[in-house]
Design a protein around this motif. Structure first.
Motif, short mmCIF file in Angstrom:
data_model
loop_
_atom_site.label_atom_id
_atom_site.label_comp_id
_atom_site.label_asym_id
_atom_site.label_seq_id
_atom_site.Cartn_x
_atom_site.Cartn_y
_atom_site.Cartn_z
N SER A 1 6.51 13.12 -0.92
CA SER A 1 6.24 14.53 -1.23
C SER A 1 4.74 14.80 -1.34
CB SER A 1 6.95 14.94 -2.51
OG SER A 1 6.65 14.08 -3.59
N MET A 2 3.94 13.82 -1.77
CA MET A 2 2.49 13.99 -1.76
C MET A 2 1.95 14.04 -0.34
SD MET A 2 0.95 14.47 -4.65
CE MET A 2 -0.75 14.04 -4.28
N LEU A 3 2.54 13.24 0.56
CA LEU A 3 2.14 13.29 1.96
C LEU A 3 2.50 14.66 2.56
CD1 LEU A 3 0.95 11.75 4.37
CD2 LEU A 3 3.27 10.93 4.88
N VAL A 4 3.67 15.18 2.20
CA VAL A 4 4.05 16.52 2.65
C VAL A 4 3.03 17.55 2.16
CG1 VAL A 4 5.78 18.36 2.39
CG2 VAL A 4 6.51 16.01 2.83
N LEU A 5 2.55 17.38 0.93
CA LEU A 5 1.54 18.30 0.39
C LEU A 5 0.27 18.27 1.23
CD1 LEU A 5 0.81 20.26 -1.91
CD2 LEU A 5 -0.11 18.30 -3.17
N ALA A 6 -0.14 17.07 1.66
CA ALA A 6 -1.33 16.96 2.51
C ALA A 6 -1.13 17.72 3.81
CB ALA A 6 -1.64 15.49 2.79
N PHE A 7 0.06 17.63 4.39
CA PHE A 7 0.34 18.35 5.63
C PHE A 7 0.38 19.87 5.39
CE2 PHE A 7 2.23 14.25 7.19
CZ PHE A 7 1.34 14.08 8.24
N PHE B 1 0.82 -1.21 0.00
CA PHE B 1 0.00 0.00 0.00
C PHE B 1 0.85 1.27 0.00
CE2 PHE B 1 -3.23 -2.90 1.87
CZ PHE B 1 -4.27 -2.65 0.98
N TRP B 2 2.04 1.17 0.61
CA TRP B 2 2.85 2.38 0.80
C TRP B 2 4.32 2.06 0.71
CZ3 TRP B 2 1.51 7.39 0.86
CH2 TRP B 2 2.47 8.32 1.29
N ASP B 3 5.05 2.98 0.10
CA ASP B 3 6.50 2.90 0.09
C ASP B 3 7.02 4.32 0.21
OD1 ASP B 3 8.97 1.06 -0.70
OD2 ASP B 3 9.21 2.95 -1.77
N TRP B 4 8.03 4.51 1.01
CA TRP B 4 8.51 5.87 1.26
C TRP B 4 9.42 6.35 0.13
CZ3 TRP B 4 6.39 8.84 4.86
CH2 TRP B 4 5.69 8.21 5.91
N ASP B 5 8.90 6.29 -1.09
CA ASP B 5 9.68 6.83 -2.20
C ASP B 5 9.40 8.34 -2.30
OD1 ASP B 5 7.19 7.02 -3.39
OD2 ASP B 5 7.82 6.15 -5.30
N ALA B 6 10.11 9.00 -3.20
CA ALA B 6 10.04 10.47 -3.25
C ALA B 6 8.65 10.96 -3.62
CB ALA B 6 11.08 10.99 -4.25
N ARG B 7 7.98 10.31 -4.58
CA ARG B 7 6.67 10.79 -5.02
C ARG B 7 5.64 10.66 -3.90
NH1 ARG B 7 4.02 11.14 -9.89
NH2 ARG B 7 5.86 12.33 -10.53
N TRP C 1 14.89 10.80 -8.70
CA TRP C 1 15.25 9.70 -7.81
C TRP C 1 14.63 8.40 -8.31
CZ3 TRP C 1 13.15 14.27 -5.46
CH2 TRP C 1 14.11 15.07 -4.84
N ASP C 2 15.18 7.28 -7.83
CA ASP C 2 14.57 5.98 -8.10
C ASP C 2 13.21 5.93 -7.43
OD1 ASP C 2 16.75 5.08 -9.53
OD2 ASP C 2 17.76 4.25 -7.77
N SER C 3 12.22 5.43 -8.15
CA SER C 3 10.85 5.45 -7.64
C SER C 3 10.08 4.26 -8.18
CB SER C 3 10.16 6.76 -8.05
OG SER C 3 8.79 6.74 -7.70
N LEU C 4 9.12 3.81 -7.39
CA LEU C 4 8.21 2.77 -7.86
C LEU C 4 7.30 3.31 -8.96
CD1 LEU C 4 7.10 1.07 -4.50
CD2 LEU C 4 8.68 0.16 -6.21
N HIS C 5 7.07 4.61 -8.95
CA HIS C 5 6.18 5.20 -9.94
C HIS C 5 6.81 5.16 -11.33
CE1 HIS C 5 3.96 6.85 -6.53
NE2 HIS C 5 2.98 7.08 -7.38
N GLN C 6 5.97 4.94 -12.32
CA GLN C 6 6.45 5.06 -13.69
C GLN C 6 6.60 6.53 -14.03
OE1 GLN C 6 3.03 3.13 -15.53
NE2 GLN C 6 2.38 5.08 -16.40
N LYS C 7 7.42 6.81 -15.03
CA LYS C 7 7.62 8.19 -15.44
C LYS C 7 6.39 8.69 -16.17
CE LYS C 7 12.63 7.61 -15.71
NZ LYS C 7 12.88 8.31 -14.45
N ALA C 8 6.36 9.99 -16.46
CA ALA C 8 5.19 10.60 -17.09
C ALA C 8 4.83 9.91 -18.39
CB ALA C 8 5.46 12.08 -17.34
N SER D 1 9.99 14.18 -9.17
CA SER D 1 10.61 13.20 -8.26
C SER D 1 10.92 11.89 -8.95
CB SER D 1 9.68 12.96 -7.06
OG SER D 1 8.41 12.49 -7.51
N VAL D 2 10.06 11.46 -9.88
CA VAL D 2 10.29 10.18 -10.56
C VAL D 2 11.47 10.26 -11.52
CG1 VAL D 2 7.91 9.40 -10.33
CG2 VAL D 2 8.56 10.76 -12.32
N ASP D 3 11.85 11.49 -11.91
CA ASP D 3 13.01 11.66 -12.79
C ASP D 3 14.29 11.87 -11.99
OD1 ASP D 3 11.40 11.62 -15.21
OD2 ASP D 3 10.75 13.65 -14.67
#
Length: 250
Positions: A131-137, A122-128, A180-187, A176-178
């Protein structure tokens, strides 16, 4: 010739120009969201890798777009307020914030569901994600400032500084996906060379995206009109009390 921004900054002008837009924008939002939901669920193909779970994209991706765009609008409105002292900008920014938080939480929640199916977690502390969690805060902090500080001027100034400083997080989310290494695919939609997604998937994605935009516009206008009416009500009440007291004083 007067600056259009200055003209629109007048609350009465703003209400007069925008009130007729609320209903058609609201109707457009309903039509677009219903059409996008239907096409996304029943008329678009499953992904050859992700299968039916790809349909989460039609909720998740527009929500993430709106989360970033709403915060950018709040930061921009705060900048307008700081430079030109347009108090209406603060009112509209304040009314946008709860919707921005809603879009952010929706993006995080649907992203977690999609991640569980795609990545197995459900969750991985990758950059994307982080940073989205930071946006919520940041959204929560912005809203809290308005709730905690009683003086509107002080609250607007403090919340505006927070919004403008927090805007540095937006490019971090975007790139962030560009970087750092991320589980998210690029744009795959907004990128150099055009989208790498078939039209059968782009159609429901954009229907939902424009539906979110219309929903956002209609709700922000309604909330802003209500907020302006609340600000005007105490002044009317004080004026009425003074008129009632005038004969007794004479």
């Amino acid at each position: 010739m007067a600056n259009p921004l200055t003209i629109l900054a007048n609350p009465d002008t703003f209400k007069r120009w925008t009130k007729p837009l609320i209903l058609p924008i609201g109707i457009a939002a309903v039509v677009l969201l219903l059409a996008g939901s239907f096409v996304g669920l029943f008329a678009s193909p499953p992904d050859f890798r992700q299968g039916e779970s790809v349909r989460i994209m039609y909720v998740h991706v527009p929500a993430a777009w709106m989360a970033l765009q709403t915060y950018a609008l709040i930061a921009g409105a705060s900048l307008v307020s700081f430079i030109w002292r347009h108090r209406l900008a603060d009112v509209v920014a304040r009314e946008m914030a709860p919707l921005g938080l809603l879009f952010t939480l929706l993006a995080i929640a649907t992203g977690a569901l999609w991640g569980k199916v795609t990545w197995g977690v459900f969750w991985d502390w990758d950059a994307r994600m982080t940073s989205m969690l930071v946006l919520a805060f940041l959204y929560a902090g912005y809203i809290a400032v308005w709730q905690i500080i009683d003086n509107d001027w002080t609250a607007a100034k403090t919340a505006g500084i927070l919004a403008m400083l927090g805007a540095v997080n937006l490019p971090i989310i975007k790139f962030s996906v560009d970087w750092w290494d991320s589980l998210h695919q690029k744009a795959t939609v907004i990128k150099e060379g055009g989208p790498s997604m078939p039209a059968s998937m782009l159609l429901p994605l954009f229907l939902m995206a424009f539906g979110y935009i219309a929903f956002f516009g209609a709700v922000v206008l309604m909330r802003s009109h209500t907020a302006l009416a609340r600000k005007k009500a105490p002044a009317r009440k004080v004026s009425s009390v003074r008129m009632e007291e005038a004969p007794a004083a004479s």
